[in-house]
Write an enzyme that holds these catalytic residues in place. Structure first.
Site, short mmCIF file in Angstrom:
data_model
loop_
_atom_site.label_atom_id
_atom_site.label_comp_id
_atom_site.label_asym_id
_atom_site.label_seq_id
_atom_site.Cartn_x
_atom_site.Cartn_y
_atom_site.Cartn_z
N SER A 1 -9.75 1.88 2.84
CA SER A 1 -8.83 2.64 2.01
C SER A 1 -7.79 1.77 1.29
O SER A 1 -7.15 2.24 0.36
CB SER A 1 -8.10 3.68 2.87
OG SER A 1 -7.27 3.02 3.82
N LYS B 1 0.87 -1.19 0.00
CA LYS B 1 0.00 0.00 0.00
C LYS B 1 0.90 1.24 0.00
O LYS B 1 1.92 1.26 0.69
CB LYS B 1 -0.90 -0.04 1.24
CG LYS B 1 -1.94 1.08 1.31
CD LYS B 1 -2.85 0.91 2.54
CE LYS B 1 -3.92 2.00 2.60
NZ LYS B 1 -4.82 1.83 3.77
N SER C 1 -10.18 -0.42 7.01
CA SER C 1 -9.54 -0.26 5.70
C SER C 1 -8.83 -1.48 5.13
O SER C 1 -8.42 -1.46 3.97
CB SER C 1 -8.54 0.90 5.75
OG SER C 1 -9.22 2.13 5.70
#
EC number: 6.3.5.7
Lengths: 478, 482, 95
Positions: free
Chosen positions: B151, B76, B175
């Site tokens: 997210s 990420k 997330s």
């Protein structure tokens, strides 16, 4: 109308650690810009604080030195504001749970009176960087070397009633932090900085007046001047029908005036909240006891001991203990020579005089305490007279060698041989017949003159006691 | 080959059916082909990946391979990676080439994983749909008209579309778990403090936690073995003895006590989701588990308190983005205030600015007690609810998300609607507990997950339950046709 | 708690954010909606509850006072928008 001044001081002390409060960057003064600022100090994304152990020990030792409540559980908070020398946009500080709580210290005024000043708290926080306003194409340069250096902010109660008391308080604090060795206390380099909250009120009133905060005063002298100036300004203002506004003012040492600072934040709303990247710092009684065990003897205790153990006057003890290095110097001299009173005289008069003239600190003294102790010992064992000792002292200060070496090289050894002294005295009697006659006819005052002649003849090396004794014998028997 | 789990790939590498370099190249080819439509990656580090893969092959040839050696991974873009662009999905960091790496990245590299690139995400991890990214929305591989969740949407989409074998994510309010549910994969948010936050760009420091997004629970356990553990550089990382998260995988579920929160199974629960959850419960019961209702009475206050605590912490965490030392700086600032205001207003997107404003308000003078302090008190109540529930049960089971992936743009009109997407996941972050999501079925060809919540440090047990479930079902093996 | 435009302007300044005049109304409305949702918190009494800042009652680890960092200025300033002579440059700061 008589006015009373009310002063509270906030003193920021840079703690003398090797590395920063929350990062492993060095804290040396005067390095090239931004060479001592790592990823945390620059507030790079993803970086986190890890607390320096030594900062805690230093803060606790200060707390113990002022008999303060020690926070068993201290909590760091974020104080939020934007400024280019504050890279994270918040300063990590302590709000509700400081490491050092309420304490006090006693100040002494010049007239010998004492006063206890309350310390509200002392909390650990990060220092900010520096803004350099020299012109970089109309820009300001930011140096973050200082950002994150550990500070202890010591907040006093509004107990101080004059600029002189403020200075005495500051000097006492300075002495304590130097004794503890937790800061170099160098005001010129900003290791100790002072903000003063100053207000005035009519004598007898119990409510405080509106205060102004004077920022960043960087010497003892300026503290006194800045406060006196501010007090005058406030009194003039009120007497002219005006009102004091609560504001931050900057002291200008060149113009000797304070002026209003353009307000940094329209409304100072720091939005404090607990710093989530750090956990509460928890200490127990064992930890406090361990710090206590390593505490050096503090100025007040040392002063009392110098009076009781060395038989010094309270004044002399005060002079000798104001500075830890001086006190240690003195005690080494005493150990070497075994005479505290002589040692006190030599250190506080001769040595201090020498250092003041050369503008040096005790640490840079050209005469070591062992050397001075030996010198005093030579007076006591009659090797030299007190007067000759001054010559030897000066020679040592010039780096001409050790005590015995100098005495030897310069042939300063006191004459104690009775035969030699007798012929000396005989010569004086022979060459001063008039004075001898006067003495014998009862004019006692002339005796001193004759002794002086003998000493002069010996170039100061004759033992004055023996000369006295021999001369009197010969004059009386003659 | 590319749809295989980490475990399967490792044995293929062991058997020399492929090499790390071949495998890496195959993933890179697929990324080149599919990323333009899915938009899962912000940065692809092909050259570095191939170099790391070659190194991994050499290590394997020397007989020193571990379970992750040569396995391609996606990070990420919230994790700092040395000399690689690290944007956090924001224009603010559009030019931030990180000078250092996060602990998570370092540990995975040390374990021999091969970094393929950095995945798309909601800006500063603030979002539940991946639509707040400066780098554009990520498309759900199951239906490209739909969001992948957020997210960690890029990581979830990349795993689901076989654009990597495994991925890192972070979870502040759901997330990892919600995108795992939307993309039909397995995701684990560890106990707060289990995984170092050093080098992980902060959103809400007391809630953020990194974790794996994978194709199976077993893979998640392998990743946990690499990333978990105390880190001297993160004061909030916990000092716990090293743990093998695969150790309990094979344990029987006989006697397992599963708690079903009555608040999660209320009449508000989508009936289709409810049916799938009942199906999953039956599977666990058939393996020897028993279920009972548990009460989480303050669960309804989790979203309100979260939306005080997270924005408040974020408002301070994001103050460092000021255009002075790195990152976006506005053109020709006329004075300091202009530099700050324009750099920040131009560099941050709307959702980030909104949360900064909410957080600033919640902390400002006069409101601190009513908002921040109150939220922290409710946080304690929520934690106490879980503590009480775990007196009676080993794990808690419920929905991860209220429904399957929604359409792009569908929930953009009102932030509050979007915030309520995390109604089932947020309490877990407030309490600092481990939680995971694993696929349990599909509704109209869209996957959906169930959430398992454990007591503090209960990851191994969660992974055990998930693994046993996956041994007896094949939802985790379903792949979208991309 | 509903906000008005001036509240939003005040907090925007504290946060050093600029809001276009044209957007203020919408921003105010959206934030008010969020605060309305948050206000559900006021529905319960928490007087006897201690605030919880961290999930665990862990305490701070301390590190030794050792310098572990070396000068990285060149590397760290490579990504800086404006530097000169090792300093970060900002528009002139007036005190």
């Amino acid at each position: 109308m008589t006015w009373e001044t009310v002063i509270g001081l906030e003193v920021h002390v840079q703690l003398a650690t090797q590395s920063k409060l929350f990062s492993g960057s060095p804290t040396k003064f005067g390095a090239e810009p931004n060479t001592q600022a790592n990823i945390y100090d620059l507030a790079l994304p993803g970086t986190l604080p890890v607390m320096n152990k030594e900062v805690l020990r230093m803060a606790v030792s200060f707390g113990l030195a002022i008999d303060a409540e020690i926070g068993k559980r201290s909590v760091f908070d974020r104080k939020n504001y934007f400024y280019p020398d504050l890279p994270k946009g918040y300063q990590v500080s302590q709000l509700d749970f400081p490491t050092v709580g309420k304490g006090s210290l006693t100040i002494e005024m010049e007239d010998g009176t004492e006063k206890v000043i309350g310390v509200t708290r002392a909390h650990i926080e990060e220092d900010a960087g520096k803004s350099l306003h020299e012109d970089f194409q109309g820009m300001t340069g930011i140096d973050l070397n200082r950002a994150g250096t550990p500070l202890l902010e010591i907040v006093s109660e509004p107990d101080l009633r004059s600029a002189k008391e403020a200075v005495a308080y500051l000097k006492k604090l300075h002495s304590i932090i130097l004794y503890l060795g937790i800061s170099d206390g160098n005001m010129a380099q900003g290791s100790m900085r002072c903000d003063a909250n100053v207000s005035v009120r009519k004598k007898g009133e119990t409510e405080f007046g509106t205060r102004a905060e004077i920022k960043n005063i960087n010497s003892f002298r300026f503290v006194e001047k800045a406060i006196n100036h501010e007090v005058e300004r406030q009194i003039d203002l009120i007497e002219d029908g005006g009102r004091v506004v609560q504001e931050t003012r900057l002291y200008d040492s060149e113009l000797n005036e304070t002026r209003s600072m353009r307000s940094k934040e329209v409304a100072n709303d720091y939005r404090y909240f607990p710093e989530p990247d750090l956990l509460p710092v928890v200490i127990d009684d064992d930890y406090i006891a361990a710090v206590q065990a390593t505490m050096p003897e503090l100025p007040n205790a040392k002063r009392a001991r110098f009076v009781s153990e060395h038989g010094l006057s309270d004044y002399d003890a005060g002079v000798l203990t104001a500075d830890r290095a001086m006190a240690e110097y003195f005690e080494t001299v005493v150990t070497t020579c075994g005479d505290a009173k002589l040692a006190a005289n030599w250190v506080s008069v001769d040595l201090l005089g020498l250092l003041n003239k050369a503008d040096k600190g005790i640490a840079e003294s050209p005469v070591s305490p062992e050397q001075l102790g030996t010198l005093i010992a030579r007076i006591k064992d009659n090797t030299i007279s007190g007067k000759i000792a001054k010559t030897v002292f000066e020679a040592m200060a010039e780096g001409e060698g050790d005590v015995d070496q100098i005495i030897e090289n310069k042939g300063l050894k006191q004459v104690t041989d009775t035969g030699a002294l007798e012929s000396l005295v005989d010569e004086v009697i022979t060459s001063n017949p008039d004075q001898v006659e006067q003495f014998r006819s009862g004019k006692e005052q002339v005796f001193g003159y004759l002794v002086g002649q003998a000493m002069k003849l010996s170039k100061g090396k004759a033992n004055p006691g023996q000369v006295n004794k021999l001369l009197r014998e010969k004059l009386n028997n003659g | 080959m590319l749809s295989k789990t980490v475990t399967e790939l490792a044995s293929a590498l062991d058997r020399k059916e492929t090499s790390a370099v071949e495998l890496t190249q195959a993933f890179l080819d697929r990324i080149q082909q599919l990323n333009p439509s899915i938009n899962a990656y912000i940065t692809v580090t092909a050259e570095q990946a191939l170099a790391q893969a070659a190194k991994a092959d050499a290590i394997r040839a020397d007989g020193n391979a571990g379970p992750l050696t040569g396995i391609p991974i996606a990070h990420k873009d919230i994790f700092c990676t040395t000399d690689v662009l690290t944007t956090c999905g924001s224009k603010m960091l559009h030019n931030f080439i990180s000078p250092y790496s996060a602990t998570v990245v370092e540990r995975l590299e040390a374990a021999g994983a091969v970094m393929l690139g950095k995945t798309n995400m909601d800006e500063f991890a603030m979002g539940s749909s991946n639509e707040t990214s400066h780098y554009g929305a990520v498309r759900n591989p199951w239906d490209q008209e739909r969001v992948p969740g957020g997210s960690s949407g890029g990581s979830a989409a990349a795993v689901a579309a076989d654009l990597c074998a495994m991925a890192t994510g972070t979870d502040t309010g759901g997330s990892i778990r919600q995108p795992a549910s939307f993309c039909g994969i397995t995701g684990l948010k560890p106990t707060y403090g289990r995984v170092s936050r050093f080098g992980m760009i902060a959103f809400a420091s007391s809630l953020d936690q990194a974790g794996p997004l994978t194709k199976s629970a077993e893979d998640a356990a392998l990743m946990m073995n690499a990333i978990a553990g105390t880190d001297q550089r993160d004061s909030t990382s916990l000092d716990l003895p090293a743990e093998d998260f695969t150790a309990m995988l094979g344990d029987s579920l006989q006697g397992l006590k599963v708690g079903l929160p009555k608040q999660h199974f209320s009449k508000d629960l989508n009936p289709a989701v409810s049916d799938l959850l009942q199906g999953a419960i039956k599977v666990l019961e058939s393996l020897g588990a028993t279920v009972k209702e548990v009460d989480l009475p303050n669960n309804h206050l989790s979203v309100p308190s979260y939306y005080v605590i997270a924005p408040a912490e974020a408002s301070a965490n994001l103050s460092r983005y000021d255009g002075v030392r790195y990152g976006y700086r506005c053109e020709d600032p006329v004075n300091l205030e202009d530099l700050y205001k324009r750099s920040r207003s131009e560099g941050f997107g709307d959702e980030v600015k909104r949360r900064i404003l909410v957080g600033t308000y919640a902390l400002s003078a006069g409101y601190y007690d009513a908002y921040y302090k109150k939220a922290q008190k409710i946080r304690r109540l929520i934690k106490q609810d879980f503590d009480a529930a775990f007196e009676d049960v080993d794990v808690i089971l419920g929905p991860t998300s209220p429904h399957t992936a929604f359409k792009l743009g569908e929930k953009n009109s009102d932030p509050v609607t979007m915030y309520l997407e995390d109604i089932y996941t947020i309490a877990v972050n407030l309490a600092g507990l481990p939680g995971m999501s694993l696929p349990i079925g599909q509704i109209n060809n869209l996957p959906i997950g169930m959430q398992l919540i454990g007591p503090s440090f209960g990851e191994a047990r969660l992974l055990n339950v998930a693994h046993q479930y996956q041994l007896n079902t094949d939802w985790h093996q379903q792949r979208p046709e991309v | 708690m509903a906000l008005d435009k001036s509240d939003v302007e005040k907090i925007a300044h504290l946060a050093r954010l600029e809001i276009n005049q044209a957007d203020t109304q919408e921003v105010t409305q959206r934030i008010s909606n969020i605060l309305a949702m948050i206000d559900q918190m006021q529905s319960i009494d928490t007087d006897s509850v201690d605030p919880m800042a961290h999930p665990f009652d862990a305490t701070q680890r301390l590190r030794e006072d050792e310098v572990t960092e070396t000068n990285q200025r060149e590397r760290l300033q490579r990504i800086s928008p404006a530097t000169e002579q090792g300093l970060f440059l900002v528009p002139k700061v007036i005190e």
